[in-house]
Design a protein around this motif. Sequence first.
Motif, short mmCIF file in Angstrom:
data_model
loop_
_atom_site.label_atom_id
_atom_site.label_comp_id
_atom_site.label_asym_id
_atom_site.label_seq_id
_atom_site.Cartn_x
_atom_site.Cartn_y
_atom_site.Cartn_z
N ASP A 196 0.83 -1.21 0.00
CA ASP A 196 0.00 0.00 0.00
C ASP A 196 0.86 1.26 0.00
N ARG A 197 1.96 1.22 0.74
CA ARG A 197 2.81 2.39 0.84
C ARG A 197 3.52 2.71 -0.48
N TYR A 198 4.11 1.67 -1.05
CA TYR A 198 4.95 1.88 -2.23
C TYR A 198 4.39 1.19 -3.47
N GLY A 199 3.10 0.89 -3.45
CA GLY A 199 2.49 0.18 -4.56
C GLY A 199 2.68 0.87 -5.90
N SER A 200 2.56 2.18 -5.92
CA SER A 200 2.71 2.93 -7.17
C SER A 200 4.11 2.76 -7.75
N PHE A 201 5.12 2.85 -6.88
CA PHE A 201 6.50 2.70 -7.34
C PHE A 201 6.76 1.27 -7.81
N ILE A 202 6.19 0.31 -7.10
CA ILE A 202 6.38 -1.09 -7.47
C ILE A 202 5.73 -1.38 -8.82
N LEU A 203 4.52 -0.85 -9.03
CA LEU A 203 3.84 -1.04 -10.31
C LEU A 203 4.62 -0.39 -11.45
N CYS A 204 5.21 0.77 -11.17
CA CYS A 204 6.04 1.43 -12.19
C CYS A 204 7.25 0.57 -12.53
N ALA A 205 7.86 -0.03 -11.51
CA ALA A 205 9.02 -0.89 -11.73
C ALA A 205 8.64 -2.11 -12.56
N ILE A 206 7.48 -2.71 -12.24
CA ILE A 206 7.01 -3.87 -13.01
C ILE A 206 6.77 -3.48 -14.46
N SER A 207 6.13 -2.33 -14.67
CA SER A 207 5.85 -1.86 -16.03
C SER A 207 7.14 -1.65 -16.81
N LEU A 208 8.13 -1.07 -16.14
CA LEU A 208 9.42 -0.82 -16.80
C LEU A 208 10.10 -2.13 -17.19
N LEU A 209 10.06 -3.11 -16.30
CA LEU A 209 10.67 -4.40 -16.60
C LEU A 209 9.98 -5.08 -17.78
N LEU A 210 8.66 -4.99 -17.84
CA LEU A 210 7.92 -5.58 -18.96
C LEU A 210 8.25 -4.86 -20.27
N LEU A 211 8.43 -3.54 -20.20
CA LEU A 211 8.78 -2.77 -21.39
C LEU A 211 10.17 -3.13 -21.88
N VAL A 212 11.10 -3.35 -20.97
CA VAL A 212 12.46 -3.77 -21.35
C VAL A 212 12.40 -5.10 -22.09
N ARG A 213 11.63 -6.01 -21.56
CA ARG A 213 11.48 -7.33 -22.17
C ARG A 213 10.91 -7.24 -23.58
N GLU A 214 9.83 -6.48 -23.73
CA GLU A 214 9.18 -6.37 -25.03
C GLU A 214 9.99 -5.53 -26.01
N ALA A 215 10.71 -4.54 -25.52
CA ALA A 215 11.55 -3.73 -26.39
C ALA A 215 12.63 -4.59 -27.05
#
Length: 262
Positions: A196-215
């Motif tokens: 709950d505290r850092y969920g936004s940052f964690i979701l951003c990190a997950i999104s970035l990792l997925l983008l690296v993979r797909e890129a």
Amino acid sequence: MTVIDYAAAYGYSSLVAAIIFAVAYVPLCAFFIVQCFRALTYVYIVLTVFCTIRVGAFVIRAIMIGSDTSGDSLDLLVTDQILFSIGFFGLLNAAYTLVLDRDLLRKTLPSENPISRIFRNRRLFHIIMIVAVALGVYGITSSMHNPTSSVASTCRKASVLIFLGLTIVQAFLTIASINKEIQDGYRPMQASSLGDRYGSFILCAISLLLLVREAFMVATITNSQKEADEHFWYPLVALPEILAIMLYCTPGLVPPRSKLPQ
């Protein structure tokens, strides 16, 4: 042609790496199975399936690299490629669902942006993902048996591009959700759990990792040898995936189904 010949021809060479990743996914799979019993959610189900698929895929890869006996190695290679292709469905689906579920939990009103409203249509998103998976499976199966097939090549490229587009959509929704939090005055630091505290940052990190993979997948879309090169594949595909899975283990990140509005 032996199993080891097919493995080498497709760029499989690191037995140790394949074993390490197969072993690393086992406790992650066990963790999500336990979470399913504790608080069953759609996100935990798809993550459990994803980890199971990755264990199977890396075990097959290790068998292909380490075996020196004859066998139906082409079928193993096709199975391995299909498992790696369809597995991303679960990882992306979990990220997409988690963003929308967390918005529901916070009772955050959806953005009035028409593009955002379209992207939040879960049924549409799932249908497009299924199409991408079907194209990928057909393309892989056909190209392995007929490398010169232009139809198979086109299907594989279309699958990769669709998944890239959906990954960008997921990242867009994550950013939109964070902006909405700021506008609505949501105070995550008052929450008790890390999720709950850092969920936004964690979701951003997950999104970035997925983008690296797909890129990487898009960058090598016309060069299968470069795509299969383990010097690039492990740090740009396998590593981002397992790091994203580890982030999903953050306590409180995935809201329990009982707390979500019906």
